[in-house]
Design a protein around this motif. Structure first.
Motif, PDB file in Angstrom:
ATOM      1  N   LEU A 161       0.840  -1.195   0.000  1.00 16.29           N
ATOM      2  CA  LEU A 161       0.000   0.000   0.000  1.00 16.29           C
ATOM      3  C   LEU A 161       0.877   1.246   0.000  1.00 16.29           C
ATOM      4  CD1 LEU A 161      -2.926   1.115   0.317  1.00 16.29           C
ATOM      5  CD2 LEU A 161      -2.532   1.066   2.786  1.00 16.29           C
ATOM      6  N   VAL A 162       0.587   2.201  -0.895  1.00 17.59           N
ATOM      7  CA  VAL A 162       1.404   3.417  -0.965  1.00 17.59           C
ATOM      8  C   VAL A 162       0.633   4.688  -0.602  1.00 17.59           C
ATOM      9  CG1 VAL A 162       3.077   2.468  -2.587  1.00 17.59           C
ATOM     10  CG2 VAL A 162       1.036   3.608  -3.473  1.00 17.59           C
ATOM     11  N   ASP A 163      -0.675   4.730  -0.756  1.00 14.11           N
ATOM     12  CA  ASP A 163      -1.432   5.854  -0.205  1.00 14.11           C
ATOM     13  C   ASP A 163      -2.907   5.491  -0.079  1.00 14.11           C
ATOM     14  OD1 ASP A 163      -1.048   7.639  -3.283  1.00 14.11           O
ATOM     15  OD2 ASP A 163      -2.811   6.538  -2.668  1.00 14.11           O
ATOM     16  N   ALA A 164      -3.625   6.296   0.697  1.00 11.64           N
ATOM     17  CA  ALA A 164      -5.029   6.015   0.973  1.00 11.64           C
ATOM     18  C   ALA A 164      -5.744   7.298   1.335  1.00 11.64           C
ATOM     19  CB  ALA A 164      -5.153   5.006   2.120  1.00 11.64           C
ATOM     20  N   THR A 165      -7.026   7.358   0.999  1.00 16.25           N
ATOM     21  CA  THR A 165      -7.881   8.466   1.416  1.00 16.25           C
ATOM     22  C   THR A 165      -9.200   7.910   1.925  1.00 16.25           C
ATOM     23  OG1 THR A 165      -8.819   8.743  -0.808  1.00 16.25           O
ATOM     24  CG2 THR A 165      -6.904  10.102  -0.256  1.00 16.25           C
ATOM     25  N   GLY A 166      -9.777   8.582   2.899  1.00 16.25           N
ATOM     26  CA  GLY A 166     -11.099   8.262   3.402  1.00 16.25           C
ATOM     27  C   GLY A 166     -11.966   9.494   3.295  1.00 16.25           C
ATOM     28  N   GLU A 167     -13.092   9.405   2.582  1.00 10.78           N
ATOM     29  CA  GLU A 167     -13.902  10.583   2.286  1.00 10.78           C
ATOM     30  C   GLU A 167     -15.377  10.339   2.605  1.00 10.78           C
ATOM     31  OE1 GLU A 167     -11.831  12.625  -1.500  1.00 10.78           O
ATOM     32  OE2 GLU A 167     -12.312  10.504  -1.789  1.00 10.78           O
ATOM     33  N   ILE A 168     -16.045  11.419   2.980  1.00 12.57           N
ATOM     34  CA  ILE A 168     -17.480  11.389   3.242  1.00 12.57           C
ATOM     35  C   ILE A 168     -18.198  11.831   1.977  1.00 12.57           C
ATOM     36  CG2 ILE A 168     -19.333  12.341   4.650  1.00 12.57           C
ATOM     37  CD1 ILE A 168     -17.224  12.829   6.839  1.00 12.57           C
ATOM     38  N   ALA A 169     -19.125  11.012   1.500  1.00  8.09           N
ATOM     39  CA  ALA A 169     -19.777  11.262   0.213  1.00  8.09           C
ATOM     40  C   ALA A 169     -21.293  11.244   0.372  1.00  8.09           C
ATOM     41  CB  ALA A 169     -19.337  10.204  -0.801  1.00  8.09           C
ATOM     42  N   GLU A 170     -21.967  11.516  -0.756  1.00  6.73           N
ATOM     43  CA  GLU A 170     -23.425  11.454  -0.852  1.00  6.73           C
ATOM     44  C   GLU A 170     -24.094  12.262   0.253  1.00  6.73           C
ATOM     45  OE1 GLU A 170     -24.333   7.288  -1.126  1.00  6.73           O
ATOM     46  OE2 GLU A 170     -23.951   7.271  -3.286  1.00  6.73           O
ATOM     47  N   LEU A 171     -23.689  13.543   0.329  1.00  9.06           N
ATOM     48  CA  LEU A 171     -24.284  14.489   1.276  1.00  9.06           C
ATOM     49  C   LEU A 171     -24.171  13.993   2.717  1.00  9.06           C
ATOM     50  CD1 LEU A 171     -27.464  15.487  -0.778  1.00  9.06           C
ATOM     51  CD2 LEU A 171     -25.224  16.621  -0.717  1.00  9.06           C
ATOM     52  N   GLY A 172     -23.043  13.348   3.010  1.00  8.30           N
ATOM     53  CA  GLY A 172     -22.776  12.921   4.378  1.00  8.30           C
ATOM     54  C   GLY A 172     -23.372  11.591   4.768  1.00  8.30           C
ATOM     55  N   THR A 173     -23.867  10.810   3.802  1.00 11.37           N
ATOM     56  CA  THR A 173     -24.544   9.556   4.144  1.00 11.37           C
ATOM     57  C   THR A 173     -23.727   8.310   3.837  1.00 11.37           C
ATOM     58  OG1 THR A 173     -25.632   9.411   1.982  1.00 11.37           O
ATOM     59  CG2 THR A 173     -26.784  10.619   3.737  1.00 11.37           C
ATOM     60  N   SER A 174     -22.551   8.438   3.203  1.00 10.31           N
ATOM     61  CA  SER A 174     -21.739   7.257   2.931  1.00 10.31           C
ATOM     62  C   SER A 174     -20.265   7.624   3.035  1.00 10.31           C
ATOM     63  CB  SER A 174     -22.043   6.669   1.551  1.00 10.31           C
ATOM     64  OG  SER A 174     -21.547   7.510   0.516  1.00 10.31           O
ATOM     65  N   VAL A 175     -19.422   6.594   3.113  1.00 11.97           N
ATOM     66  CA  VAL A 175     -17.988   6.791   3.239  1.00 11.97           C
ATOM     67  C   VAL A 175     -17.283   6.036   2.121  1.00 11.97           C
ATOM     68  CG1 VAL A 175     -17.770   4.872   4.881  1.00 11.97           C
ATOM     69  CG2 VAL A 175     -16.007   6.627   4.809  1.00 11.97           C
ATOM     70  N   LEU A 197     -11.655  11.311   8.327  1.00  9.98           N
ATOM     71  CA  LEU A 197     -12.388  11.378   7.070  1.00  9.98           C
ATOM     72  C   LEU A 197     -12.489  12.838   6.630  1.00  9.98           C
ATOM     73  CD1 LEU A 197     -15.289   8.914   7.901  1.00  9.98           C
ATOM     74  CD2 LEU A 197     -13.370   8.460   6.375  1.00  9.98           C
ATOM     75  N   VAL A 198     -12.444  13.058   5.316  1.00 15.55           N
ATOM     76  CA  VAL A 198     -12.568  14.411   4.768  1.00 15.55           C
ATOM     77  C   VAL A 198     -13.727  14.431   3.774  1.00 15.55           C
ATOM     78  CG1 VAL A 198     -10.112  14.895   5.064  1.00 15.55           C
ATOM     79  CG2 VAL A 198     -10.915  13.915   2.902  1.00 15.55           C
ATOM     80  N   PRO A 199     -14.316  15.600   3.524  1.00 12.23           N
ATOM     81  CA  PRO A 199     -15.404  15.670   2.539  1.00 12.23           C
ATOM     82  C   PRO A 199     -14.913  15.299   1.152  1.00 12.23           C
ATOM     83  CG  PRO A 199     -15.360  17.624   3.925  1.00 12.23           C
ATOM     84  CD  PRO A 199     -14.086  16.881   4.205  1.00 12.23           C
ATOM     85  N   LEU A 200     -15.741  14.606   0.402  1.00 10.29           N
ATOM     86  CA  LEU A 200     -15.424  14.238  -0.966  1.00 10.29           C
ATOM     87  C   LEU A 200     -15.286  15.493  -1.811  1.00 10.29           C
ATOM     88  CD1 LEU A 200     -15.121  11.910  -3.068  1.00 10.29           C
ATOM     89  CD2 LEU A 200     -17.576  12.118  -3.465  1.00 10.29           C
ATOM     90  N   SER A 201     -14.185  15.608  -2.563  1.00  8.16           N
ATOM     91  CA  SER A 201     -13.932  16.794  -3.377  1.00  8.16           C
ATOM     92  C   SER A 201     -14.784  16.775  -4.643  1.00  8.16           C
ATOM     93  CB  SER A 201     -12.450  16.843  -3.771  1.00  8.16           C
ATOM     94  OG  SER A 201     -11.622  16.845  -2.634  1.00  8.16           O
ATOM     95  N   PHE A 202     -15.393  17.909  -4.942  1.00  4.78           N
ATOM     96  CA  PHE A 202     -16.167  18.076  -6.178  1.00  4.78           C
ATOM     97  C   PHE A 202     -17.210  16.974  -6.344  1.00  4.78           C
ATOM     98  CE2 PHE A 202     -12.237  20.379  -7.125  1.00  4.78           C
ATOM     99  CZ  PHE A 202     -12.764  21.587  -7.530  1.00  4.78           C
TER     100      PHE A 202
END
Length: 240
Positions: free
Chosen positions: A47-61, A189-194
């Motif tokens: 594994l070389v990198d990873a992101t965790g994001e909050i998507a779908e108006l805050g209802t999924s990850v 977790l961070v908000p999903l970009s765009f």
């Protein structure tokens, strides 16, 4: 370096650093017999990198993992490799489970012929299954509904407060392991970009065609003009 430029460089450093994991750091799993120099029969995916994001108006990850080499799935060589996204909900008691410390939710993928995403609620002793991650070469994308991880107070599935979760990644193939961070979840977790209107389809079957900008890149683009203007103002107040 001029003081103003030093301030500018220092301010930009945190924005330029993405969530990354050193390459070629697969090693013997903690607790395995034989000591650190016993050797590894098979190497886990690196594994070389990873992101965790909050998507779908805050209802999924959505978790996006990138590896040093394309993933070979299903893994037919011995026991299939496993990817665990370990998580901590601070409102639920933490548990030490095997390799992991201070976790209470696990998203599990095993590289078998007919995979699923297994969602383990560790203290409660409960589990559920969801669609498998999407894999494209060296990239794996896993998406699950927030209501499967965090209790929603109004029971509608629309406000699960996912930002309170902490996460990490463990990749394992028999006796070899690669950890993203430590064995204790610490990433935010961070908000999903765009995110497009109507939510994201990342992680769904055949749904990996949405283009997203990494949030650190967006932060740099937004911040650079502000920092440059600040540096110019500093120059005007402190002329040579």
């Amino acid at each position: 370096m001029r003081p103003g430029l030093l301030v500018l460089a220092t301010a930009l450093v945190p924005l330029l650093i993405a969530a990354a994991d050193p390459a070629s750091d697969v090693a013997l799993c903690p607790g395995m017999t034989g000591g650190p120099n016993a050797g590894i029969e098979r190497s886990a995916p690196d594994l070389v990198d990873a992101t965790g994001e909050i998507a779908e108006l805050g209802t999924s990850v959505v978790f996006t993992l990138r590896f040093a080499d394309p993933l070979v799935v299903p893994d037919r060589d011995g026991r299939p490799f496993r990817i665990d996204i370990v998580m901590l909900d601070p409102t639920v008691p933490p548990v030490d489970a095997g390799l992991y410390r201070g976790v209470n939710r696990i998203l599990r993928y095993d590289a078998v012929r007919d995979p699923v995403t297994t969602i383990l609620l560790v203290p409660e002793g409960a589990q559920s299954r969801f669609i498998p991650p999407s894999i494209d070469g060296d990239t794996l994308v896993m998406q699950v509904p927030g209501r499967t991880l965090v209790a929603d107070e109004d029971e509608t599935g629309t406000s699960p407060e996912l930002d309170r979760l902490r996460w990490g990644v463990v990749v394992r193939d028999e006796r070899s392991c690669d950890f993203f961070g430590s064995r204790q979840p610490s990433e935010r977790l961070v908000p999903l970009s765009f995110e497009p209107p109507g939510g994201s389809n990342q992680g769904s079957i055949g749904g990996n065609d949405q283009k997203r900008w990494p949030w650190p890149m967006l932060a740099v683009i937004v911040s650079v003009p502000v920092l440059v203007l600040g540096y110019s103002a500093l120059r005007r107040r402190n002329p040579r």
